[in-house]
Write an enzyme that holds these catalytic residues in place. Structure first.
Site, PDB file in Angstrom:
ATOM      1  N   PHE A 229      -1.749  16.086   4.636  1.00  0.00           N
ATOM      2  CA  PHE A 229      -2.091  15.436   3.381  1.00  0.00           C
ATOM      3  C   PHE A 229      -0.828  15.289   2.541  1.00  0.00           C
ATOM      4  O   PHE A 229      -0.235  16.267   2.106  1.00  0.00           O
ATOM      5  CB  PHE A 229      -3.174  16.210   2.629  1.00  0.00           C
ATOM      6  CG  PHE A 229      -3.794  15.379   1.549  1.00  0.00           C
ATOM      7  CD1 PHE A 229      -4.724  14.391   1.861  1.00  0.00           C
ATOM      8  CD2 PHE A 229      -3.420  15.545   0.225  1.00  0.00           C
ATOM      9  CE1 PHE A 229      -5.272  13.583   0.870  1.00  0.00           C
ATOM     10  CE2 PHE A 229      -3.967  14.744  -0.779  1.00  0.00           C
ATOM     11  CZ  PHE A 229      -4.898  13.768  -0.452  1.00  0.00           C
TER      12      PHE A 229
ATOM     13  N   ASP B 114      -1.676  10.850  -4.889  1.00  0.00           N
ATOM     14  CA  ASP B 114      -2.255  11.950  -5.662  1.00  0.00           C
ATOM     15  C   ASP B 114      -3.159  12.851  -4.829  1.00  0.00           C
ATOM     16  O   ASP B 114      -3.547  12.515  -3.711  1.00  0.00           O
ATOM     17  CB  ASP B 114      -3.107  11.387  -6.807  1.00  0.00           C
ATOM     18  CG  ASP B 114      -4.439  10.834  -6.302  1.00  0.00           C
ATOM     19  OD1 ASP B 114      -4.416  10.000  -5.372  1.00  0.00           O
ATOM     20  OD2 ASP B 114      -5.501  11.250  -6.799  1.00  0.00           O
TER      21      ASP B 114
ATOM     22  N   LYS C  99      -0.404   6.782   8.864  1.00  0.00           N
ATOM     23  CA  LYS C  99      -0.747   8.074   9.464  1.00  0.00           C
ATOM     24  C   LYS C  99      -1.199   7.885  10.907  1.00  0.00           C
ATOM     25  O   LYS C  99      -2.001   7.001  11.186  1.00  0.00           O
ATOM     26  CB  LYS C  99      -1.874   8.718   8.643  1.00  0.00           C
ATOM     27  CG  LYS C  99      -1.799  10.219   8.598  1.00  0.00           C
ATOM     28  CD  LYS C  99      -2.943  10.811   7.812  1.00  0.00           C
ATOM     29  CE  LYS C  99      -2.573  11.150   6.390  1.00  0.00           C
ATOM     30  NZ  LYS C  99      -3.652  11.901   5.705  1.00  0.00           N
TER      31      LYS C  99
ATOM     32  N   GLY D 115      -7.261   3.188   8.219  1.00  0.00           N
ATOM     33  CA  GLY D 115      -7.142   1.725   8.256  1.00  0.00           C
ATOM     34  C   GLY D 115      -8.380   1.027   7.717  1.00  0.00           C
ATOM     35  O   GLY D 115      -8.401  -0.200   7.598  1.00  0.00           O
TER      36      GLY D 115
ATOM     37  N   GLU E 184       0.837  -1.200   0.000  1.00  0.00           N
ATOM     38  CA  GLU E 184       0.000   0.000   0.000  1.00  0.00           C
ATOM     39  C   GLU E 184       0.871   1.248   0.000  1.00  0.00           C
ATOM     40  O   GLU E 184       2.011   1.212   0.466  1.00  0.00           O
ATOM     41  CB  GLU E 184      -0.835   0.023   1.289  1.00  0.00           C
ATOM     42  CG  GLU E 184      -2.207  -0.624   1.184  1.00  0.00           C
ATOM     43  CD  GLU E 184      -3.239   0.305   0.562  1.00  0.00           C
ATOM     44  OE1 GLU E 184      -2.856   1.313  -0.081  1.00  0.00           O
ATOM     45  OE2 GLU E 184      -4.433   0.017   0.729  1.00  0.00           O
ATOM     46  N   ASP E 185       0.309   2.340  -0.462  1.00  0.00           N
ATOM     47  CA  ASP E 185       1.012   3.613  -0.361  1.00  0.00           C
ATOM     48  C   ASP E 185       0.846   4.205   1.038  1.00  0.00           C
ATOM     49  O   ASP E 185       1.807   4.634   1.670  1.00  0.00           O
ATOM     50  CB  ASP E 185       0.538   4.598  -1.437  1.00  0.00           C
ATOM     51  CG  ASP E 185      -0.986   4.725  -1.511  1.00  0.00           C
ATOM     52  OD1 ASP E 185      -1.695   3.963  -0.805  1.00  0.00           O
ATOM     53  OD2 ASP E 185      -1.473   5.570  -2.267  1.00  0.00           O
ATOM     54  N   ILE E 186      -0.388   4.219   1.523  1.00  0.00           N
ATOM     55  CA  ILE E 186      -0.639   4.868   2.818  1.00  0.00           C
ATOM     56  C   ILE E 186      -1.805   4.199   3.547  1.00  0.00           C
ATOM     57  O   ILE E 186      -2.794   3.816   2.922  1.00  0.00           O
ATOM     58  CB  ILE E 186      -0.895   6.382   2.628  1.00  0.00           C
ATOM     59  CG1 ILE E 186      -1.041   7.108   3.974  1.00  0.00           C
ATOM     60  CG2 ILE E 186      -2.106   6.657   1.736  1.00  0.00           C
ATOM     61  CD1 ILE E 186      -0.894   8.622   3.872  1.00  0.00           C
TER      62      ILE E 186
END
Ligand code: 5GP
Length: 222
Positions: free
Chosen positions: A191, A198, A169, A143, A137-139
């Protein structure tokens, strides 16, 4: 298993960030970015170690599938796979062979938006049965997305599922307390864009993880 929360970017992230002028950023984005948080070089160096740990946690007797969660995961997936390939080859003759697959997730738009996501694209997930699955995953923010994906994957009876994410995060909105198995970085609430992350499809073509400024939020809002 112990979870790796990664390098902690402190709440006052300004103190460990970089002036945008010090990096060769695309000029079309420059005035919309507040700071560079994680330069690409740092992400790559950190990922080398993350994947080393991941590699040693694998069971050599079970086939591995690396699963890319598109779109935002593509850049980090490539980095993780590059490192995996290197370690796998270096362990010859006990080299680990692994497959790659790519999925996109779509949230249900009706009331059932609860505990499942719809998986679109990728192969038929039946092939995950009995495999060691590495989700990239990117982020991970609240969750919710990854927890729902785990519910979907469980149906295909993989031998194990490990979740690797570039960013986690530290948000109070993560009420379930979900923690990925391997995070490269733990970030406070801001952000993040760049590195395939993106904002309304912009900023994927930015090499470093950056924070948008207010002008950027306004300019690229949907
Ligand atoms: P979740 O809250 O379900 O863990 O996060 C779901 C998705 O929200 C992520 O996969 C990502 O697409 C998006 N997201 C969350 N935080 C950020 C962020 O800081 N930057 C960007 N670009 N996307 C984010």
């Amino acid at each position: 298993d112990k979870k790796d929360i990664g390098i902690v970017v402190p709440d006052d992230w300004q103190s460990v960030s970089y002036d945008c002028d010090q990096f060769a950023l695309p000029t079309h984005y420059k005035k919309y970015l507040e700071r560079v948080i994680l330069p690409r070089g740092l992400v790559l160096d950190r990922t080398e170690k993350l994947v080393l740990d991941l590699f040693h946690s694998l069971d050599r007797s079970v086939p591995v599938v690396a699963l890319c969660v598109l779109k935002g995961g593509f850049q980090y997936f490539a980095d993780v796979c590059d490192n995996l390939k290197r370690h796998a080859a270096a362990h010859y003759p006990e080299a680990i062979q692994f497959n790659m697959d790519f999925i996109r997730l779509k949230s249900y738009e009706d009331d059932r938006a609860n505990e499942e996501v719809q998986v679109i694209g990728g192969d038929n997930l039946e092939h995950l049965s009995g495999k060691q699955v590495i989700v990239v995953e990117d982020i991970v923010d609240t969750g919710n997305t990854i927890r729902k994906l785990m519910n979907v994957l469980a149906k295909y009876d993989p031998k194990s599922v490990k979740v690797v994410t570039m960013l986690s995060k530290r948000t109070p909105l993560n009420t379930s307390g979900y923690v990925a198995d391997f995070s490269a970085f733990s970030i406070p609430v801001f952000f993040a864009v760049g590195y395939a992350l993106d904002y309304n499809e912009y900023f994927r073509d930015l090499n470093h993880v950056c924070v948008l400024n207010n002008e950027g939020i306004e300019k690229f809002s949907a």
